[in-house]
Design a protein around this motif. Structure first.
Motif, PDB file in Angstrom:
ATOM      1  N   MET A 159       0.992  -1.347   0.045  1.00 30.93           N
ATOM      2  CA  MET A 159       0.138  -0.040   0.266  1.00 30.93           C
ATOM      3  C   MET A 159       0.598   1.436   0.182  1.00 30.93           C
ATOM      4  O   MET A 159       0.814   2.207  -0.813  1.00 30.93           O
ATOM      5  N   ASN A 160       2.437   1.325   0.888  1.00 25.31           N
ATOM      6  CA  ASN A 160       2.723   2.068   0.417  1.00 25.31           C
ATOM      7  C   ASN A 160       3.305   2.538  -0.942  1.00 25.31           C
ATOM      8  O   ASN A 160       3.452   4.183  -1.236  1.00 25.31           O
ATOM      9  N   ALA A 161       3.681   1.785  -1.448  1.00 28.39           N
ATOM     10  CA  ALA A 161       3.940   2.029  -2.641  1.00 28.39           C
ATOM     11  C   ALA A 161       2.684   1.930  -3.885  1.00 28.39           C
ATOM     12  O   ALA A 161       3.369   2.583  -4.164  1.00 28.39           O
ATOM     13  N   GLU A 162       1.738   2.010  -3.850  1.00 29.81           N
ATOM     14  CA  GLU A 162       0.594   1.968  -4.065  1.00 29.81           C
ATOM     15  C   GLU A 162       0.369   3.910  -4.426  1.00 29.81           C
ATOM     16  O   GLU A 162      -0.563   4.708  -4.974  1.00 29.81           O
ATOM     17  N   PHE A 163       0.336   4.077  -2.808  1.00 28.07           N
ATOM     18  CA  PHE A 163      -0.126   5.311  -2.900  1.00 28.07           C
ATOM     19  C   PHE A 163       0.708   6.417  -1.783  1.00 28.07           C
ATOM     20  O   PHE A 163       0.822   6.417  -0.104  1.00 28.07           O
ATOM     21  N   PRO A 164       1.732   6.162  -2.458  1.00 27.39           N
ATOM     22  CA  PRO A 164       2.680   7.104  -2.347  1.00 27.39           C
ATOM     23  C   PRO A 164       3.120   8.560  -1.595  1.00 27.39           C
ATOM     24  O   PRO A 164       3.671   8.743  -1.044  1.00 27.39           O
TER      25      PRO A 164
END
Length: 249
Positions: A159-164
């Motif tokens: 999720m961190n990668a999807e919502f930087p």
């Protein structure tokens, strides 16, 4: 009842976007568009601007109450600005209301404007209303993410990668003005109508309960509906009807 699907260019989003609008067939009450209440209704993370029409009875509720309901597409933006260069918050709070006032004469008066949403949209509605108390007379949150510390705890590596764009928010101690609980102020919001609903089996209920704790500590008059149910449309459908009744009291 008229249902309008509007495709429009947006400078804030830097692209074409789609908005669905429910216009009540209530000519017999003599109210022009400028005198009607407007509900800006936001969708959740996995939805789009058509989902409220498809999975709830929002058209009937709008028509029965004489309320204009505007449903924009917020993509997976968390209703934030500067998401890949697109400003979703400013689109909803500035560009879209101005354009619909020009196009249809929708009221710009605070007392006629309310905002609500489910899940991600509940978070968006709450933080937008609380950050703009001069524009909105109230908000409704249905299973909303009203305390970002619970969202942060749920964000895994993928999720961190999807919502930087959320990383800077989570790094800030005050969540950079994106957190409804942080924004809540007993002086600024004392006359705002607030409606919080969540299912007791919903995995996000702690976020709503945390917001309630702060509002209760302030002695604020907030309408709460914590009832049996999960993260599901049957609960959101019931509560959007109740919210429309609430704002039309």
């Amino acid at each position: 009842m008229s249902l309008i699907t509007l495709n429009m260019p947006s400078g804030m989003l830097k692209k074409q976007t789609e908005v669905c609008i429910c216009v009540p067939n209530r000519a017999e009450d003599g109210k022009p568009m400028t005198a009607r209440k407007v509900l800006w209704l936001l969708h959740g993370l996995s939805d789009d601007n058509t989902c409220w029409q498809r999975f709830s009875n929002i058209e009937r509720y709008a028509n029965d109450s004489g309320t204009v309901v505007v449903m924009p597409d917020g993509d997976r933006s968390m209703y934030m600005d500067n998401v890949a260069g697109q400003n979703y918050k400013r689109f909803i709070t500035e560009e879209l209301p101005q354009y619909l006032h020009f196009l249809f004469g929708l009221s710009e008066k605070r007392e006629n404007n309310f905002i609500a949403g489910l899940s991600m949209g509940g978070m968006g509605a709450a933080k937008i209303a609380l950050a703009n108390p001069d524009k909105y007379a109230g908000f409704g949150s249905f299973s909303g993410l009203l305390d970002l510390k619970y969202v942060k705890a749920a964000f895994m590596l993928q999720m961190n990668a999807e919502f930087p764009f959320m990383n800077d928010v989570f790094d800030a101690t005050d969540y950079m003005g994106e957190d409804a609980k942080t924004l809540l102020d007993k002086n600024l919001h004392s006359d705002m109508k607030m409606y919080i609903a969540c299912g007791t089996e919903d995995f996000w209920i702690k976020a709503s309960e945390s917001f309630k704790e702060k509002a209760d500590a302030f002695g604020m008059d907030v309408k709460y509906v914590f009832e049996k149910g999960g993260h599901e449309w049957s609960l959101w459908d019931r509560n959007v009807r109740r919210f429309i009744d609430y704002i039309n009291e």
